[in-house]
Structure formats: structure tokens, C-alpha cells
Design a protein around this motif. Sequence first.
Motif, PDB file in Angstrom:
ATOM      1  N   LEU A  43      -0.458  -9.422  14.806  1.00  0.00           N
ATOM      2  CA  LEU A  43      -1.591  -9.533  15.726  1.00  0.00           C
ATOM      3  C   LEU A  43      -1.846 -10.979  16.144  1.00  0.00           C
ATOM      4  O   LEU A  43      -2.351 -11.225  17.248  1.00  0.00           O
ATOM      5  CB  LEU A  43      -2.852  -8.947  15.071  1.00  0.00           C
ATOM      6  CG  LEU A  43      -2.870  -7.424  14.932  1.00  0.00           C
ATOM      7  CD1 LEU A  43      -4.110  -6.980  14.177  1.00  0.00           C
ATOM      8  CD2 LEU A  43      -2.811  -6.742  16.295  1.00  0.00           C
ATOM      9  N   SER A  44      -1.508 -11.936  15.294  1.00  0.00           N
ATOM     10  CA  SER A  44      -1.723 -13.341  15.653  1.00  0.00           C
ATOM     11  C   SER A  44      -0.841 -13.769  16.818  1.00  0.00           C
ATOM     12  O   SER A  44      -1.143 -14.744  17.508  1.00  0.00           O
ATOM     13  CB  SER A  44      -1.449 -14.239  14.437  1.00  0.00           C
ATOM     14  OG  SER A  44      -0.082 -14.209  14.092  1.00  0.00           O
ATOM     15  N   LYS A  45       0.245 -13.018  17.060  1.00  0.00           N
ATOM     16  CA  LYS A  45       1.152 -13.346  18.161  1.00  0.00           C
ATOM     17  C   LYS A  45       0.887 -12.525  19.413  1.00  0.00           C
ATOM     18  O   LYS A  45       1.528 -12.733  20.442  1.00  0.00           O
ATOM     19  CB  LYS A  45       2.603 -13.117  17.713  1.00  0.00           C
ATOM     20  CG  LYS A  45       3.015 -13.935  16.503  1.00  0.00           C
ATOM     21  CD  LYS A  45       4.399 -13.525  16.019  1.00  0.00           C
ATOM     22  CE  LYS A  45       4.772 -14.246  14.745  1.00  0.00           C
ATOM     23  NZ  LYS A  45       6.081 -13.780  14.197  1.00  0.00           N
ATOM     24  N   SER A  54      -7.526  -6.817  16.445  1.00  0.00           N
ATOM     25  CA  SER A  54      -7.783  -8.087  17.117  1.00  0.00           C
ATOM     26  C   SER A  54      -8.511  -7.819  18.424  1.00  0.00           C
ATOM     27  O   SER A  54      -8.029  -7.051  19.265  1.00  0.00           O
ATOM     28  CB  SER A  54      -6.453  -8.808  17.401  1.00  0.00           C
ATOM     29  OG  SER A  54      -6.664  -9.988  18.137  1.00  0.00           O
ATOM     30  N   GLY A  55      -9.694  -8.427  18.575  1.00  0.00           N
ATOM     31  CA  GLY A  55     -10.453  -8.288  19.808  1.00  0.00           C
ATOM     32  C   GLY A  55     -11.164  -6.967  19.950  1.00  0.00           C
ATOM     33  O   GLY A  55     -11.633  -6.635  21.045  1.00  0.00           O
ATOM     34  N   LEU A  56     -11.276  -6.204  18.876  1.00  0.00           N
ATOM     35  CA  LEU A  56     -11.915  -4.896  18.939  1.00  0.00           C
ATOM     36  C   LEU A  56     -12.868  -4.737  17.760  1.00  0.00           C
ATOM     37  O   LEU A  56     -12.648  -5.312  16.693  1.00  0.00           O
ATOM     38  CB  LEU A  56     -10.875  -3.775  18.866  1.00  0.00           C
ATOM     39  CG  LEU A  56      -9.949  -3.607  20.071  1.00  0.00           C
ATOM     40  CD1 LEU A  56      -8.789  -2.705  19.697  1.00  0.00           C
ATOM     41  CD2 LEU A  56     -10.707  -3.024  21.248  1.00  0.00           C
ATOM     42  N   VAL A 100       2.047  -6.871   7.179  1.00  0.00           N
ATOM     43  CA  VAL A 100       2.823  -6.971   8.424  1.00  0.00           C
ATOM     44  C   VAL A 100       1.892  -7.155   9.618  1.00  0.00           C
ATOM     45  O   VAL A 100       2.204  -7.886  10.568  1.00  0.00           O
ATOM     46  CB  VAL A 100       3.689  -5.707   8.619  1.00  0.00           C
ATOM     47  CG1 VAL A 100       4.417  -5.747   9.959  1.00  0.00           C
ATOM     48  CG2 VAL A 100       4.673  -5.548   7.476  1.00  0.00           C
ATOM     49  N   ALA A 101       0.720  -6.519   9.564  1.00  0.00           N
ATOM     50  CA  ALA A 101      -0.177  -6.472  10.719  1.00  0.00           C
ATOM     51  C   ALA A 101      -0.768  -7.823  11.073  1.00  0.00           C
ATOM     52  O   ALA A 101      -0.847  -8.195  12.257  1.00  0.00           O
ATOM     53  CB  ALA A 101      -1.306  -5.472  10.440  1.00  0.00           C
ATOM     54  N   VAL A 102      -1.194  -8.564  10.081  1.00  0.00           N
ATOM     55  CA  VAL A 102      -1.901  -9.819  10.360  1.00  0.00           C
ATOM     56  C   VAL A 102      -1.029 -10.807  11.133  1.00  0.00           C
ATOM     57  O   VAL A 102      -1.456 -11.313  12.186  1.00  0.00           O
ATOM     58  CB  VAL A 102      -2.436 -10.431   9.053  1.00  0.00           C
ATOM     59  CG1 VAL A 102      -3.021 -11.810   9.321  1.00  0.00           C
ATOM     60  CG2 VAL A 102      -3.494  -9.513   8.426  1.00  0.00           C
ATOM     61  N   LEU A 137       1.935  -0.649  16.470  1.00  0.00           N
ATOM     62  CA  LEU A 137       1.101  -1.637  17.150  1.00  0.00           C
ATOM     63  C   LEU A 137       0.580  -0.977  18.413  1.00  0.00           C
ATOM     64  O   LEU A 137       1.361  -0.474  19.237  1.00  0.00           O
ATOM     65  CB  LEU A 137       1.915  -2.882  17.510  1.00  0.00           C
ATOM     66  CG  LEU A 137       1.226  -3.884  18.435  1.00  0.00           C
ATOM     67  CD1 LEU A 137       0.011  -4.521  17.766  1.00  0.00           C
ATOM     68  CD2 LEU A 137       2.207  -4.958  18.914  1.00  0.00           C
ATOM     69  N   VAL A 138      -0.743  -0.957  18.561  1.00  0.00           N
ATOM     70  CA  VAL A 138      -1.370  -0.353  19.730  1.00  0.00           C
ATOM     71  C   VAL A 138      -2.011  -1.468  20.550  1.00  0.00           C
ATOM     72  O   VAL A 138      -2.970  -2.109  20.106  1.00  0.00           O
ATOM     73  CB  VAL A 138      -2.448   0.682  19.324  1.00  0.00           C
ATOM     74  CG1 VAL A 138      -3.060   1.329  20.563  1.00  0.00           C
ATOM     75  CG2 VAL A 138      -1.861   1.739  18.394  1.00  0.00           C
TER      76      VAL A 138
END
Length: 421
Positions: free
Chosen positions: A238-240, A258-260, A233-235, A295-296
Amino acid sequence: MVGSGNLEAALPAGADPRRYARVLAKVHEAALTGEALPSRPRAVIGASWQRMRRLGIDPDRGAERAPLGPDELESRRRESGLAEALPTLRGGLISLAEEAAHIMVVVDAEGRVLWRDGSSQVRRRADGLGFTEGVDWHEEAVGTNAIGTALVARRPMQVYSAEHYVRTHHAWTCAAAPLHDPRDGRLLGVVDLSGPAETVHATTLALVDAVAKLAESQLRTAHLSELERLRAVAVPTLSKVGGRAVVIDPHGWVAAASGLAPVDRVALPSRCAAGRTWLPAYGGCVLEPLPGGWLVRLVDEEHPAPTKVVLDVSAPRQAVLTVSGSAGTWSHNLSPRHAEMLYVLARHPAGRSAAELAADLFGDPARTVTVRAEMSRLRRHFGGILVPRPYRFADDIDLVVVRPDAPELVLPYSSAPGVRG
């Protein structure tokens, strides 16, 4: 230190059980009457007896506590987190329990007996003692015993004959090992083998501990499977999402980022809710619920420095860290090991080197690799609260430590020299 892995059998090697039971009975009676002790009980037993005297536990009857009703018992079983471990525990222990005239008992973190299996003859004897499903078998209810004392000491325990505080239990021997949730280290409860005192055996404790560790390993495997499902679910999520974000499970384990910089786990407050929040590791965040996690999203703002930290070790069952600052207040239930480390640092405001902290925690200044790894993990969890060289709480923090009235009740499970000294 908690989790040291040392197993201390109740019966000394080569000792005759009957003769040793008579010695213990004399020690027990002297301890209750205030006479000079003919010999000293094991340290963990002596500490437990001291707690029982402070609590005013009746050495003849214990404390009267009503058992759970059928509906509440079923509810506790569902909520305990132990049902998934039950097949492993039964598979590893039931046949031995029946052959060795024992019963296998599983209790929750509060000491309530959830399941009981094994020898029908011993179960009938346990019925006469009130040792049945739904009863409270914590120290505060029935005095020193392997189940209740393992819940306090947070380590495997064997208790034999007159090491039990309540006299009616002197005819029993029991060996218990704690069970922890691999997702957050939370104490789930204890698995125990109990039987008549004459069935005592030094290897019973090692077997119970091994089966408990196997059950924890299977719980860990189940958690990894859950995390893989969340990752699916996460991938795409995060792409959006623009900007920095992570997807975590309810216990803070990271499924994707993503970005971390990748980390294994994010420390979450004791109570999570959707919306704006503050995390020591990231600062301002927004939490949004996902199937099986959160989602954080990080908010672009200056990481606010906390101004006050309260380390509350007043409750023997759970230490809590509360952080306050301009962004609000955040509380987190600490694992036993992190509670030990933070308490030692609180006792040394000027800080500790890695070698000093290793001596404080393990009694061995050479164990610096372990200390550095744990401190790195703590600093990732708690942001600017802790600083290195030397390890200490940050200088601009108002640190408050809330302790119980009696020093021996501070983290009673810990044997770390820096805690007990």
C-alpha cells in the motif's frame, strides 16, 4: 432465528428411554399412515418429516445413493475445510465415544461422511446400516437424522429412536452440531456422536456442541494468523500505491487500508477474478492478486446506483443476493443471518423500525442494539441497496424475491417470526 444457541435434547427430562421410544414409534406410525397423532413430535422433527413426505423418501429404506470412491473421498477430505478441525474434534469426543458405545462421525456440507472413529462394536453395527465413510447422510438420502437435519436446520440436533424417519434407524440415537468457517460463515459440515438407542443421554448434545464451538474457535485463531501474515505483505504494498486501496484476504477480511475508513470486511462476489470489477461498498474497483489475497484499488468514478436486486431463497442450502446496474452484475452468497434480515425487509417494502425488526428476527422488540449493529454491517457491505429510518430496500430499486414452491422451504433453518409467520 438461526444461531439462537438453544439446545433441545430429544429425550424429555426424567423420561424413561424405553417407554418414550414406544411413544415415538406410535407417533411415527400415525404420521406415516395419516392417522390422528397420539401426541405431536417436536417442531423441528415434524417439519423434517413433512419434508421427507414431500420428497417421497421411502420410510423403510431411504433413497439409494452410491458412496464415494476412495479417490473422491480423499479429495473431499482435502477440500472440506474440516481437516484442520479434526484433531480438536477427535481430542474432545473420541474417548467419550469409545466409553459410551458411540462413534464420532464428521460429514461435509453436502452430508457425505468423511471420517468415522470410535467404538469398534458400534462401527460394525453402523456398517450393517450402511453408515460408512463416503456415504450420503443428508436428509434427502436417509431421511430425518441428527446429521442431515442439522445441515438443514443449521443448529445442533439430537434425534432419538423413532424420531428418525427411516424405520431401520429407530434403534439409534445421534447428536450433531454444525461447524462453520469463521472466515465467511459458510457451513463446513457437521460433527456427530451416534450409538445404540439405549445409550441416549441428554448431555451428549451439549458436549458435541461445545466441542464443535472449540473447533471453530481454533479455526478462527488460524485465520487471524493468516491475516497477520497477509498484513506483512499489505503494508509495503500500500505504501507504493497511490490513491485509495485496501488489501483483503480471499474472504474479504481487510488486512490494511490506505485512504479509506477502516472496516473489518468487504463483501466480495461469489467468484473473484483479477481486473475491473464493481463492489457495492466501493463502486468501481480494480482487483490485483497478492500472495494470500487481493489488492483492491478504487477507481475514481461516480458510485453507480444499482437498479435491480434479486434475493434468491429458493435453494434451502444457500441464499444468494444478485445486484445489477449500469456497472454490471454482482452476486454474493449470504450468511444465514443476513439472508433472514434481507428476506424480512423484502416482505415489508415500507420498512421496519429497529424494534419491529428485532421482533421479526428474535421475537423480542427490545433487542434493538443487535439489530442496529447487524444493519450497519449490512449497509457497509451492500452500499446504497439499503437505507435507514425505517430500514428498507432503497425506493428506486427493482426488488425481486425468488422463493421455493412450498413456504416452509424458505430458509428452513430459520425460526425467526418474520420468516415463519
